[in-house]
Design a protein around this motif. Sequence first.
Motif, PDB file in Angstrom:
ATOM      1  N   GLN A  86     -21.762 -33.758  13.199  1.00  0.00           N
ATOM      2  CA  GLN A  86     -19.778 -33.318  13.371  1.00  0.00           C
ATOM      3  C   GLN A  86     -19.811 -34.081  14.947  1.00  0.00           C
ATOM      4  OE1 GLN A  86     -18.802 -29.165  13.025  1.00  0.00           O
ATOM      5  NE2 GLN A  86     -19.104 -29.209  10.942  1.00  0.00           N
ATOM      6  N   LYS A  87     -20.741 -33.360  15.431  1.00  0.00           N
ATOM      7  CA  LYS A  87     -20.098 -33.310  17.398  1.00  0.00           C
ATOM      8  C   LYS A  87     -20.402 -35.465  17.423  1.00  0.00           C
ATOM      9  CE  LYS A  87     -19.536 -30.283  20.064  1.00  0.00           C
ATOM     10  NZ  LYS A  87     -19.110 -30.400  21.520  1.00  0.00           N
ATOM     11  N   LEU A  88     -21.285 -35.968  16.611  1.00  0.00           N
ATOM     12  CA  LEU A  88     -21.421 -37.463  16.885  1.00  0.00           C
ATOM     13  C   LEU A  88     -20.690 -38.302  16.078  1.00  0.00           C
ATOM     14  CD1 LEU A  88     -25.502 -37.398  16.182  1.00  0.00           C
ATOM     15  CD2 LEU A  88     -24.275 -38.056  18.026  1.00  0.00           C
ATOM     16  N   ARG A  89     -19.802 -37.360  15.124  1.00  0.00           N
ATOM     17  CA  ARG A  89     -19.162 -38.333  14.156  1.00  0.00           C
ATOM     18  C   ARG A  89     -17.695 -38.890  15.154  1.00  0.00           C
ATOM     19  NH1 ARG A  89     -20.376 -35.471   9.697  1.00  0.00           N
ATOM     20  NH2 ARG A  89     -19.136 -33.387   9.916  1.00  0.00           N
ATOM     21  N   LYS A  90     -17.359 -37.431  15.975  1.00  0.00           N
ATOM     22  CA  LYS A  90     -16.748 -37.395  17.123  1.00  0.00           C
ATOM     23  C   LYS A  90     -16.393 -38.576  17.718  1.00  0.00           C
ATOM     24  CE  LYS A  90     -15.068 -32.397  15.892  1.00  0.00           C
ATOM     25  NZ  LYS A  90     -14.847 -31.307  16.687  1.00  0.00           N
ATOM     26  N   CYS A  91     -17.820 -39.202  18.403  1.00  0.00           N
ATOM     27  CA  CYS A  91     -17.907 -39.719  19.243  1.00  0.00           C
ATOM     28  C   CYS A  91     -17.224 -41.053  18.622  1.00  0.00           C
ATOM     29  CB  CYS A  91     -19.578 -39.680  19.483  1.00  0.00           C
ATOM     30  SG  CYS A  91     -20.124 -41.309  21.079  1.00  0.00           S
ATOM     31  N   SER A  92     -16.918 -41.725  19.444  1.00  0.00           N
ATOM     32  CA  SER A  92     -15.722 -43.459  19.386  1.00  0.00           C
ATOM     33  C   SER A  92     -17.428 -45.071  19.373  1.00  0.00           C
ATOM     34  CB  SER A  92     -15.287 -43.356  20.633  1.00  0.00           C
ATOM     35  OG  SER A  92     -15.879 -43.374  22.165  1.00  0.00           O
ATOM     36  N   VAL A  93     -18.598 -44.151  20.027  1.00  0.00           N
ATOM     37  CA  VAL A  93     -19.153 -45.678  19.171  1.00  0.00           C
ATOM     38  C   VAL A  93     -19.882 -45.471  18.172  1.00  0.00           C
ATOM     39  CG1 VAL A  93     -19.432 -45.324  22.409  1.00  0.00           C
ATOM     40  CG2 VAL A  93     -21.587 -43.984  20.906  1.00  0.00           C
ATOM     41  N   GLY A  94     -20.686 -46.852  18.248  1.00  0.00           N
ATOM     42  CA  GLY A  94     -20.835 -46.855  16.758  1.00  0.00           C
ATOM     43  C   GLY A  94     -21.498 -47.813  15.774  1.00  0.00           C
ATOM     44  N   LEU A  95     -21.605 -48.256  15.204  1.00  0.00           N
ATOM     45  CA  LEU A  95     -22.317 -49.761  14.415  1.00  0.00           C
ATOM     46  C   LEU A  95     -20.703 -50.078  13.451  1.00  0.00           C
ATOM     47  CD1 LEU A  95     -25.848 -50.085  13.670  1.00  0.00           C
ATOM     48  CD2 LEU A  95     -24.449 -51.130  15.123  1.00  0.00           C
ATOM     49  N   ALA A  97     -19.008 -51.230  10.334  1.00  0.00           N
ATOM     50  CA  ALA A  97     -19.016 -51.456   9.385  1.00  0.00           C
ATOM     51  C   ALA A  97     -18.031 -51.547   8.283  1.00  0.00           C
ATOM     52  CB  ALA A  97     -19.951 -50.739   8.319  1.00  0.00           C
ATOM     53  N   GLY A  98     -16.709 -52.808   8.566  1.00  0.00           N
ATOM     54  CA  GLY A  98     -15.410 -53.251   8.071  1.00  0.00           C
ATOM     55  C   GLY A  98     -14.768 -51.384   8.534  1.00  0.00           C
ATOM     56  N   HIS A  99     -13.946 -51.422   8.181  1.00  0.00           N
ATOM     57  CA  HIS A  99     -13.148 -50.393   9.117  1.00  0.00           C
ATOM     58  C   HIS A  99     -13.722 -48.662   9.506  1.00  0.00           C
ATOM     59  CE1 HIS A  99     -10.148 -52.124   8.041  1.00  0.00           C
ATOM     60  NE2 HIS A  99     -10.048 -52.389   6.476  1.00  0.00           N
ATOM     61  N   LEU A 100     -15.117 -48.557   9.034  1.00  0.00           N
ATOM     62  CA  LEU A 100     -16.333 -47.631   9.122  1.00  0.00           C
ATOM     63  C   LEU A 100     -17.383 -47.628  10.694  1.00  0.00           C
ATOM     64  CD1 LEU A 100     -17.206 -46.273   6.010  1.00  0.00           C
ATOM     65  CD2 LEU A 100     -15.768 -45.119   6.730  1.00  0.00           C
ATOM     66  N   SER A 101     -17.085 -46.944  11.484  1.00  0.00           N
ATOM     67  CA  SER A 101     -18.233 -47.105  12.649  1.00  0.00           C
ATOM     68  C   SER A 101     -19.298 -45.668  11.494  1.00  0.00           C
ATOM     69  CB  SER A 101     -17.070 -46.388  13.899  1.00  0.00           C
ATOM     70  OG  SER A 101     -18.061 -46.351  15.141  1.00  0.00           O
ATOM     71  N   ILE A 102     -20.335 -45.962  12.469  1.00  0.00           N
ATOM     72  CA  ILE A 102     -21.561 -45.593  11.492  1.00  0.00           C
ATOM     73  C   ILE A 102     -21.904 -45.489  12.823  1.00  0.00           C
ATOM     74  CG2 ILE A 102     -23.584 -45.305  10.360  1.00  0.00           C
ATOM     75  CD1 ILE A 102     -22.195 -46.872   8.512  1.00  0.00           C
ATOM     76  N   ASN A 103     -22.622 -43.911  13.807  1.00  0.00           N
ATOM     77  CA  ASN A 103     -23.689 -43.710  14.827  1.00  0.00           C
ATOM     78  C   ASN A 103     -24.976 -43.076  14.494  1.00  0.00           C
ATOM     79  OD1 ASN A 103     -22.447 -41.397  15.057  1.00  0.00           O
ATOM     80  ND2 ASN A 103     -21.367 -41.742  16.272  1.00  0.00           N
ATOM     81  N   HIS A 104     -24.273 -42.195  12.850  1.00  0.00           N
ATOM     82  CA  HIS A 104     -26.062 -41.699  13.152  1.00  0.00           C
ATOM     83  C   HIS A 104     -26.050 -41.140  11.002  1.00  0.00           C
ATOM     84  CE1 HIS A 104     -23.205 -38.514  12.206  1.00  0.00           C
ATOM     85  NE2 HIS A 104     -24.203 -37.730  11.708  1.00  0.00           N
ATOM     86  N   LEU A 105     -27.089 -41.859  10.706  1.00  0.00           N
ATOM     87  CA  LEU A 105     -28.184 -41.137   9.830  1.00  0.00           C
ATOM     88  C   LEU A 105     -28.786 -39.262   9.553  1.00  0.00           C
ATOM     89  CD1 LEU A 105     -28.922 -44.971   8.302  1.00  0.00           C
ATOM     90  CD2 LEU A 105     -26.880 -43.277   7.814  1.00  0.00           C
ATOM     91  N   LEU A 106     -28.359 -38.901   8.566  1.00  0.00           N
ATOM     92  CA  LEU A 106     -28.885 -37.683   8.935  1.00  0.00           C
ATOM     93  C   LEU A 106     -29.623 -37.178   8.040  1.00  0.00           C
ATOM     94  CD1 LEU A 106     -29.999 -35.375  11.112  1.00  0.00           C
ATOM     95  CD2 LEU A 106     -27.520 -33.746   9.813  1.00  0.00           C
ATOM     96  N   PHE A 107     -30.796 -36.707   7.372  1.00  0.00           N
ATOM     97  CA  PHE A 107     -30.776 -36.529   6.569  1.00  0.00           C
ATOM     98  C   PHE A 107     -31.820 -35.178   7.268  1.00  0.00           C
ATOM     99  CE2 PHE A 107     -34.567 -35.967   2.621  1.00  0.00           C
ATOM    100  CZ  PHE A 107     -33.157 -36.042   1.439  1.00  0.00           C
ATOM    101  N   ALA A 108     -31.471 -34.016   6.248  1.00  0.00           N
ATOM    102  CA  ALA A 108     -32.818 -32.609   6.797  1.00  0.00           C
ATOM    103  C   ALA A 108     -32.460 -32.721   8.385  1.00  0.00           C
ATOM    104  CB  ALA A 108     -33.677 -32.572   5.848  1.00  0.00           C
ATOM    105  N   ASP A 109     -34.508 -33.126   8.669  1.00  0.00           N
ATOM    106  CA  ASP A 109     -34.744 -33.036  10.177  1.00  0.00           C
ATOM    107  C   ASP A 109     -34.965 -34.641  10.546  1.00  0.00           C
ATOM    108  OD1 ASP A 109     -36.650 -33.462   8.891  1.00  0.00           O
ATOM    109  OD2 ASP A 109     -38.232 -32.263   9.809  1.00  0.00           O
ATOM    110  N   ASP A 110     -34.787 -35.355   9.749  1.00  0.00           N
ATOM    111  CA  ASP A 110     -34.715 -36.607  10.704  1.00  0.00           C
ATOM    112  C   ASP A 110     -33.277 -37.500  10.651  1.00  0.00           C
ATOM    113  OD1 ASP A 110     -37.265 -37.471   9.587  1.00  0.00           O
ATOM    114  OD2 ASP A 110     -37.131 -37.063   7.852  1.00  0.00           O
ATOM    115  N   LEU A 111     -33.130 -37.539  11.872  1.00  0.00           N
ATOM    116  CA  LEU A 111     -32.005 -38.471  12.306  1.00  0.00           C
ATOM    117  C   LEU A 111     -31.571 -39.755  13.186  1.00  0.00           C
ATOM    118  CD1 LEU A 111     -29.065 -37.562  13.423  1.00  0.00           C
ATOM    119  CD2 LEU A 111     -29.499 -36.891  15.963  1.00  0.00           C
ATOM    120  N   ALA A 112     -31.673 -40.815  12.899  1.00  0.00           N
ATOM    121  CA  ALA A 112     -31.414 -42.011  12.881  1.00  0.00           C
ATOM    122  C   ALA A 112     -30.154 -41.885  13.822  1.00  0.00           C
ATOM    123  CB  ALA A 112     -31.262 -42.741  11.630  1.00  0.00           C
ATOM    124  N   LEU A 113     -30.059 -42.378  15.373  1.00  0.00           N
ATOM    125  CA  LEU A 113     -28.108 -43.352  15.738  1.00  0.00           C
ATOM    126  C   LEU A 113     -28.174 -44.608  15.593  1.00  0.00           C
ATOM    127  CD1 LEU A 113     -29.124 -40.273  19.039  1.00  0.00           C
ATOM    128  CD2 LEU A 113     -28.283 -39.989  16.774  1.00  0.00           C
TER     129      LEU A 113
END
Length: 214
Positions: A86-95, A97-113
Amino acid sequence: MDSHICFLDIRKAYDTVFREGLWKRLLDIGVNGKMWRVIRNIYETVESTVILGEELTEWFSVELGLKQGCTLSPLLFLIFVEGLSQKLRKCSVGLKAGHLSINHLLFADDLALCAGSRQEMQKLLDLVYDYSWTWRFLFNITKSNVVLVAGKKKHVLAGDYYLGLEKLKIVKAYNYLGLEFEDTLKWNLTRRRLVAKAQSKLALLSKAIGEGQF
């Protein structure tokens, strides 16, 4: 556009969950009353023992982490780390993709920024570090690396990336969820590994057929 991808490995994720923080997270998402008390009572007394040869040690109290083998543990862990998402989604930075801004992927304990520059990536790393300090979990620095993917210029201006005071290593490839993520985005390592695995299985099958086992 350049892409800066940082893969973070949470150290002993299930074993080190801060339980008081977990009870707070449950309240935050609306789990309260009897259900909240039942879940907390499950962890009122948690004990464990260790097998040494054919002997068991004396039982000892376990004050951190989630229960091993409990069907509820994966869900509780997801609730615990969702606050970081939730904290990361509120951050204004990221890649973008169209109208979306993606700054992380989270699967269980595997996190990619994911970020478009070193400065943006450092902002995400600082956010993650501050959150982990508050909620008392650590990262395995030796297994946490950065992969730089070049855009049209075919070259990324590399810099230093820090998680707290720890400098992260820049690598050419990283195994994420069983796939070798390469800075070329060609998946050569994954393809070669899968082909080699298939060939080894085919050799065993051919041998079995030759010996008349089928």
